[in-house]
Each structure stands twice: as structure tokens, then as C-alpha cells.
Motif scaffolding. Structure first.
Motif, PDB file in Angstrom:
ATOM      1  N   ARG A 120      -7.931   2.408  -6.380  1.00 58.62           N
ATOM      2  CA  ARG A 120      -7.290   1.383  -5.555  1.00 58.62           C
ATOM      3  C   ARG A 120      -8.022   1.234  -4.246  1.00 58.62           C
ATOM      4  O   ARG A 120      -8.629   2.198  -3.742  1.00 58.62           O
ATOM      5  CB  ARG A 120      -5.812   1.708  -5.324  1.00 58.62           C
ATOM      6  CG  ARG A 120      -5.524   2.900  -4.454  1.00 58.62           C
ATOM      7  CD  ARG A 120      -4.027   3.233  -4.469  1.00 58.62           C
ATOM      8  NE  ARG A 120      -3.214   2.145  -3.915  1.00 58.62           N
ATOM      9  CZ  ARG A 120      -1.895   2.045  -4.104  1.00 58.62           C
ATOM     10  NH1 ARG A 120      -1.256   2.942  -4.850  1.00 58.62           N
ATOM     11  NH2 ARG A 120      -1.216   1.038  -3.554  1.00 58.62           N
ATOM     12  N   ASP A 121      -7.930   0.053  -3.704  1.00 61.24           N
ATOM     13  CA  ASP A 121      -8.491  -0.262  -2.392  1.00 61.24           C
ATOM     14  C   ASP A 121      -7.338  -0.815  -1.563  1.00 61.24           C
ATOM     15  O   ASP A 121      -6.983  -1.992  -1.699  1.00 61.24           O
ATOM     16  CB  ASP A 121      -9.618  -1.280  -2.540  1.00 61.24           C
ATOM     17  CG  ASP A 121     -10.302  -1.583  -1.225  1.00 61.24           C
ATOM     18  OD1 ASP A 121      -9.715  -1.311  -0.153  1.00 61.24           O
ATOM     19  OD2 ASP A 121     -11.430  -2.107  -1.257  1.00 61.24           O
ATOM     20  N   SER A 169       0.107   6.223  -3.896  1.00 61.53           N
ATOM     21  CA  SER A 169      -0.063   5.217  -2.855  1.00 61.53           C
ATOM     22  C   SER A 169      -1.329   5.466  -2.041  1.00 61.53           C
ATOM     23  O   SER A 169      -1.997   4.524  -1.617  1.00 61.53           O
ATOM     24  CB  SER A 169       1.157   5.196  -1.934  1.00 61.53           C
ATOM     25  OG  SER A 169       1.355   6.472  -1.349  1.00 61.53           O
ATOM     26  N   SER A 170      -1.668   6.708  -1.835  1.00 57.79           N
ATOM     27  CA  SER A 170      -2.872   7.037  -1.059  1.00 57.79           C
ATOM     28  C   SER A 170      -4.142   6.960  -1.889  1.00 57.79           C
ATOM     29  O   SER A 170      -5.245   6.899  -1.346  1.00 57.79           O
ATOM     30  CB  SER A 170      -2.744   8.441  -0.481  1.00 57.79           C
ATOM     31  OG  SER A 170      -2.794   9.402  -1.523  1.00 57.79           O
ATOM     32  N   GLY A 171      -3.987   6.985  -3.208  1.00 58.53           N
ATOM     33  CA  GLY A 171      -5.146   7.009  -4.095  1.00 58.53           C
ATOM     34  C   GLY A 171      -5.630   8.413  -4.412  1.00 58.53           C
ATOM     35  O   GLY A 171      -6.569   8.584  -5.183  1.00 58.53           O
ATOM     36  N   SER A 195       0.812  -1.214   0.000  1.00 57.91           N
ATOM     37  CA  SER A 195       0.000   0.000   0.000  1.00 57.91           C
ATOM     38  C   SER A 195       0.846   1.264   0.000  1.00 57.91           C
ATOM     39  O   SER A 195       0.317   2.360  -0.171  1.00 57.91           O
ATOM     40  CB  SER A 195      -0.942  -0.001   1.209  1.00 57.91           C
ATOM     41  OG  SER A 195      -0.193  -0.037   2.404  1.00 57.91           O
ATOM     42  N   ASP A 196       2.150   1.153   0.160  1.00 57.78           N
ATOM     43  CA  ASP A 196       3.044   2.312   0.114  1.00 57.78           C
ATOM     44  C   ASP A 196       3.501   2.649  -1.297  1.00 57.78           C
ATOM     45  O   ASP A 196       4.180   3.650  -1.511  1.00 57.78           O
ATOM     46  CB  ASP A 196       4.283   2.057   0.977  1.00 57.78           C
ATOM     47  CG  ASP A 196       3.950   1.993   2.454  1.00 57.78           C
ATOM     48  OD1 ASP A 196       4.741   1.392   3.206  1.00 57.78           O
ATOM     49  OD2 ASP A 196       2.895   2.533   2.849  1.00 57.78           O
ATOM     50  N   PRO A 202       2.589   8.865  -8.572  1.00 56.04           N
ATOM     51  CA  PRO A 202       2.436   8.213  -9.869  1.00 56.04           C
ATOM     52  C   PRO A 202       3.244   8.913 -10.958  1.00 56.04           C
ATOM     53  O   PRO A 202       3.369  10.122 -10.972  1.00 56.04           O
ATOM     54  CB  PRO A 202       0.940   8.334 -10.153  1.00 56.04           C
ATOM     55  CG  PRO A 202       0.525   9.565  -9.426  1.00 56.04           C
ATOM     56  CD  PRO A 202       1.367   9.588  -8.180  1.00 56.04           C
ATOM     57  N   THR A 203       3.775   8.138 -11.864  1.00 56.01           N
ATOM     58  CA  THR A 203       4.557   8.664 -12.965  1.00 56.01           C
ATOM     59  C   THR A 203       4.218   7.934 -14.248  1.00 56.01           C
ATOM     60  O   THR A 203       3.759   6.795 -14.224  1.00 56.01           O
ATOM     61  CB  THR A 203       6.061   8.534 -12.683  1.00 56.01           C
ATOM     62  OG1 THR A 203       6.804   9.002 -13.812  1.00 56.01           O
ATOM     63  CG2 THR A 203       6.446   7.086 -12.412  1.00 56.01           C
ATOM     64  N   THR A 204       4.464   8.595 -15.369  1.00 55.15           N
ATOM     65  CA  THR A 204       4.238   7.969 -16.660  1.00 55.15           C
ATOM     66  C   THR A 204       5.469   7.219 -17.149  1.00 55.15           C
ATOM     67  O   THR A 204       5.399   6.503 -18.138  1.00 55.15           O
ATOM     68  CB  THR A 204       3.865   9.024 -17.713  1.00 55.15           C
ATOM     69  OG1 THR A 204       4.970   9.915 -17.882  1.00 55.15           O
ATOM     70  CG2 THR A 204       2.643   9.816 -17.278  1.00 55.15           C
ATOM     71  N   ARG A 205       6.581   7.395 -16.477  1.00 54.59           N
ATOM     72  CA  ARG A 205       7.846   6.812 -16.925  1.00 54.59           C
ATOM     73  C   ARG A 205       7.929   5.329 -16.599  1.00 54.59           C
ATOM     74  O   ARG A 205       7.869   4.924 -15.436  1.00 54.59           O
ATOM     75  CB  ARG A 205       9.010   7.553 -16.286  1.00 54.59           C
ATOM     76  CG  ARG A 205       9.243   8.942 -16.810  1.00 54.59           C
ATOM     77  CD  ARG A 205      10.372   9.608 -16.071  1.00 54.59           C
ATOM     78  NE  ARG A 205      11.562   8.749 -16.047  1.00 54.59           N
ATOM     79  CZ  ARG A 205      12.645   9.020 -15.334  1.00 54.59           C
ATOM     80  NH1 ARG A 205      12.689  10.119 -14.606  1.00 54.59           N
ATOM     81  NH2 ARG A 205      13.684   8.201 -15.360  1.00 54.59           N
TER      82      ARG A 205
END
Length: 124
Positions: free
Chosen positions: A72-73, A53-55, A30-31, A104-107
Motif C-alpha cells: 500500500r501507498d 493500516s501502516s503496511g 489510511s487508518d 489485517p484479518t482473513t475473516r
């Protein structure tokens, strides 16, 4: 170490919807920021969507905005990709991925773990 297992792929018709799931197991799953990439035959693997990670933060490829939704859950250690208004050009193997970075990243090279992929085929 994080293990990722995708499910939910299949054969659908154009304009149908599909939801992919990615179950994560391992320490501190979840991290991790999580993402989806896809690879069509004879094409490079491309970014689809990612979630922090937190959504609380998401990112999408331009061609997927408005059609795909990543969620995400963390209680279930699962990430989802809801795909609406599917097109034949969405046909590809979809891969779930995880990054030690929380953002989040697109790479593609930032992601540390990858699932085996699930096939999505959209017929016209």
C-alpha cells in the motif's frame, strides 16, 4: 465512509503477471486495514491477502503465498496486489475491501467496505 475502486484486471495467459490497484477515498482511509478477496463462478468469495493500516503487517491465503504480494501507498490512498505466475484457477472477480480495524484479518465479516470488483481471467 470509504469508497473503493479497483482497476488493473484483464485477460492474461498462464504464468503471466498482473498488478491490481485499489484507490480508496473518504475519511481516514489510511487508518483502515485493506484486503483483497476473490470470487470465481459458482464458488464462495475467498480471502486472498490483507495488509495493516501502516503496511507493516501482511497476511496471505496459503495458496497465494510466494506468488501474490500486497502493498500500500498511504500517500496515494492506494493498495496494490501484485500477482505472479498466474494460473487458470486464479480466474475470478477480485474485490478490494477495507476494515475499520487497523490489523489485517482473513475473516470476510470483519470488512466494512467493498469495491465493485475487477475481473481477472487467466487462459491456459
Amino acid at each position: 465512509q470509504v469508497q473503493l475502486t479497483e482497476s488493473g484486471g484483464g485477460l492474461v495467459q498462464a504464468v503471466d503477471s498482473l498488478r491490481l490497484s485499489c484507490a480508496a477515498s473518504g475519511r481516514s482511509a489510511s487508518d483502515y486495514a485493506m484486503g483483497w478477496f476473490r470470487q470465481a463462478p459458482r464458488r464462495e468469495r475467498e480471502f486472498v491477502a490483507a495488509i495493516s493500516s501502516s503496511g507493516g503487517t501482511t497476511r496471505y491465503a496459503d495458496s497465494m503465498k510466494g506468488r501474490f504480494t500486497i502493498t500500500r501507498d498511504n500517500a496515494k490512498n492506494t493498495v496494490y496486489l501484485r500477482m505472479n505466475s498466474l494460473k487458470p484457477e486464479d480466474t475470478a472477480v477480485y474485490y478490494c475491501t477495507a476494515s475499520r480495524s487497523a490489523f489485517p484479518t482473513t475473516r470476510r465479516d470483519v470488512y466494512d467496505y467493498w469495491g465493485q470488483g475487477t475481473q481477472v481471467t487467466v487462459s491456459s
